[in-house]
Design a protein around this motif. Structure first.
Motif, short mmCIF file in Angstrom:
data_model
loop_
_atom_site.label_atom_id
_atom_site.label_comp_id
_atom_site.label_asym_id
_atom_site.label_seq_id
_atom_site.Cartn_x
_atom_site.Cartn_y
_atom_site.Cartn_z
N THR A 14 44.89 46.38 33.50
CA THR A 14 43.18 46.67 32.74
C THR A 14 42.73 46.17 32.06
N TYR A 16 40.41 45.68 29.14
CA TYR A 16 39.71 46.10 28.71
C TYR A 16 38.51 45.20 27.55
N PRO A 37 36.62 49.23 31.94
CA PRO A 37 37.28 48.30 32.43
C PRO A 37 37.49 47.21 32.97
N LEU A 39 39.76 45.64 36.31
CA LEU A 39 40.94 45.61 37.19
C LEU A 39 41.13 44.61 37.31
N THR A 50 35.30 48.21 37.29
CA THR A 50 35.44 49.54 37.10
C THR A 50 34.20 50.37 36.38
N ALA A 55 38.16 54.74 33.98
CA ALA A 55 38.58 54.79 32.72
C ALA A 55 39.46 55.99 32.74
N ARG A 60 43.70 56.08 38.47
CA ARG A 60 43.07 54.84 38.68
C ARG A 60 43.45 54.05 39.23
N GLU A 61 45.59 53.81 39.56
CA GLU A 61 45.78 52.68 40.18
C GLU A 61 46.51 53.44 41.63
N TYR A 64 42.63 52.63 43.37
CA TYR A 64 42.78 51.09 43.35
C TYR A 64 43.44 51.23 44.49
#
Length: 88
Positions: A14, A16, A37, A39, A50, A55, A60-61, A64
């Motif tokens: 991730t 930023y 951020p 990915l 994203t 974020a 989020r994982e 994804y």
């Protein structure tokens, strides 16, 4: 765009970022807002942008894997030889 920080997770990094001008001045008027951020897929190097809400969520994982990687998983015989196979 300047990279401010990177977090390592199992499926992705991730990343930023912020405007280069903000990094130099730290003035709010130079800040980019409304961005989440990026990915970076750890297997194929794919880059995915994203949103801000994405974020801030803890899932989020999982999101994804479901939306980007799909129902496929990677079977890796070595660090360099990976292939996508159907998940059983």
């Amino acid at each position: 765009m300047a990279v401010l920080s990177v977090e390592e997770h199992e499926p992705v990094w991730t990343v930023y970022g912020q405007s280069e001008k903000f990094v130099r001045t730290w003035k709010v008027e130079d800040m980019l807002v409304g961005r989440g951020p990026y990915l970076v897929d750890r297997v194929d190097g794919g880059l995915h942008r994203t949103g801000v809400v994405f974020a801030s969520t803890e899932e989020r994982e999982t999101d994804y894997r479901a939306r980007i990687r799909g129902p496929m998983v990677l079977a890796c015989r070595s660090r360099r030889v990976c292939e996508r196979v159907a998940e059983e």
